[in-house]
Design an enzyme around this catalytic site. Structure first.
Site, PDB file in Angstrom:
ATOM      1  N   ARG A 226       0.819  -1.226   0.000  1.00 28.22           N
ATOM      2  CA  ARG A 226       0.000   0.000   0.000  1.00 28.22           C
ATOM      3  C   ARG A 226       0.849   1.271   0.000  1.00 28.22           C
ATOM      4  O   ARG A 226       0.511   2.265   0.622  1.00 28.22           O
ATOM      5  CB  ARG A 226      -0.965  -0.001   1.196  1.00 28.22           C
ATOM      6  CG  ARG A 226      -1.940  -1.152   1.199  1.00 28.22           C
ATOM      7  CD  ARG A 226      -2.846  -1.135  -0.019  1.00 28.22           C
ATOM      8  NE  ARG A 226      -3.718  -2.303  -0.032  1.00 28.22           N
ATOM      9  CZ  ARG A 226      -3.439  -3.450  -0.664  1.00 28.22           C
ATOM     10  NH1 ARG A 226      -2.318  -3.571  -1.365  1.00 28.22           N
ATOM     11  NH2 ARG A 226      -4.275  -4.459  -0.627  1.00 28.22           N
TER      12      ARG A 226
ATOM     13  N   SER B 133     -11.217  -0.653   2.617  1.00 26.81           N
ATOM     14  CA  SER B 133     -10.536  -1.059   3.844  1.00 26.81           C
ATOM     15  C   SER B 133      -9.993   0.176   4.552  1.00 26.81           C
ATOM     16  O   SER B 133      -9.251   0.958   3.957  1.00 26.81           O
ATOM     17  CB  SER B 133      -9.386  -2.019   3.533  1.00 26.81           C
ATOM     18  OG  SER B 133      -9.869  -3.215   2.977  1.00 26.81           O
TER      19      SER B 133
ATOM     20  N   GLU C 101      -5.595   3.722   6.466  1.00 25.69           N
ATOM     21  CA  GLU C 101      -5.295   3.727   5.038  1.00 25.69           C
ATOM     22  C   GLU C 101      -5.935   4.916   4.327  1.00 25.69           C
ATOM     23  O   GLU C 101      -5.541   5.281   3.229  1.00 25.69           O
ATOM     24  CB  GLU C 101      -5.815   2.413   4.429  1.00 25.69           C
ATOM     25  CG  GLU C 101      -5.259   2.063   3.095  1.00 25.69           C
ATOM     26  CD  GLU C 101      -5.633   0.658   2.677  1.00 25.69           C
ATOM     27  OE1 GLU C 101      -6.417   0.505   1.721  1.00 25.69           O
ATOM     28  OE2 GLU C 101      -5.157  -0.307   3.305  1.00 25.69           O
TER      29      GLU C 101
END
Length: 305
Positions: free
Chosen positions: A177, A227, A297
């Site tokens: 990520r 998410s 995130e």
């Protein structure tokens, strides 16, 4: 004439699409956020370059988004300009028998469907991930064992002064990520992927399978940013949150999804404040009860000091 009006006039004179007092809640998948002074929507790299020049000359704050699938804006909005790389910024080209290049604003869905028509596999994991090709590169988006780093071979960018450049292969600095673009100062303008010839029916089966899994396991019926937390080493954010009894826990209109604990959702009328408070409460509870420190995130964008 104010700086804002001067900027708006300059953008209009350049033929660059803009909207005053645009609702950021309509431009983000969380469906929260107040207005921005100016929403700037360039359609090509040359328009983006001219828009950046005018914005920098104005000395007003600015932010860059794609389809708003991984961002959160304050309830009182954003003072300055928000540049949106989506919509018209979405051309696509076949570079070779196995390589496709697209503008950064092209949706991942459109990119994967183009690959399917070409009989090229390797992007199936991205089918159903909301967002743009450029946004996916920035965060090295991934799912079901695949990541953008597996297929991206070249990207083009502009820096905030309008200077052009490219990253190839390892220069992207891909990790979980993460990419070199997260250091700031650069805007992805185009993305080139290298794929593998495959049977169209097999590609379609994989795409449909991944999409069905998302529908079965994720709360796609409610606004969210996907998410909410990165996967911690040696565990899963959703399992940790569930083990703390936080499924369904809510603050105002924001809640931990009953369907998938890794998602914070807007169950109706959530504010940015609700979401931020919920995220922080979840992080504190998980740290206290499990020792794991969850990393958010979602990118929070504010121009307040």
């Amino acid at each position: 004439m104010s700086k804002l009006e001067s900027l708006a006039k300059g953008l209009e004179n350049e033929g660059i699409a803009l909207e005053r007092d645009a609702k950021l809640s309509a431009l983000t998948t969380f469906r929260v956020g107040g207005p921005c002074d100016l929403l700037v929507s360039p359609r090509r790299e040359d328009e983006l370059r001219r828009a950046l020049r005018l914005i920098r000359e104005s000395e007003l704050p600015f932010a860059v988004i794609g389809r708003g699938s991984n961002v959160l804006f304050p309830d009182d909005g954003f003072r300055g300009a928000v540049i949106r790389i989506a919509g018209g910024f979405s051309g696509i080209r076949d570079v070779s028998d196995t390589q496709i290049e697209c503008d950064a604003g092209l949706s991942l869905r459109e990119l994967t469907e183009h690959a399917l028509r070409r009989g090229l596999g390797g992007l199936e994991f991205a089918y159903g991930i909301p967002g743009t090709a450029g946004g996916a590169v920035c965060m090295n988006a991934g799912a079901y064992g695949g990541e953008m780093k597996d297929v991206v071979v070249l990207t083009g960018y502009l820096d905030y002064n309008g200077g052009a450049g490219e990253f190839a292969h390892a220069e992207h600095g891909f990790s979980y990520r993460h990419s070199a673009y997260q250091s700031g100062g650069l805007i992805v303008t185009r993305v080139r992927v290298s794929l593998t010839p495959a049977d169209q029916s097999g590609i379609r089966i994989k795409m449909d399978d991944f999409l069905n899994r998302r529908r079965e396991k994720q709360p796609l019926d409610l606004p969210s940013a996907g998410s909410t937390f990165k996967r911690p080493a040696g565990n899963y954010a959703s399992a940790l949150i569930d083990s703390c009894g936080l499924k369904g826990f809510s603050v105002g209109g924001a809640a931990v999804s009953e369907k998938h604990a890794g998602f914070v959702v807007n169950k109706g009328g959530a504010t940015c404040r609700d979401i931020l408070e919920l995220i922080e409460t979840v992080r504190k509870e998980v740290l206290l009860k499990t020792g794991y420190e969850l990393e958010c995130e979602v990118r929070y964008i504010s121009n307040k000091p």
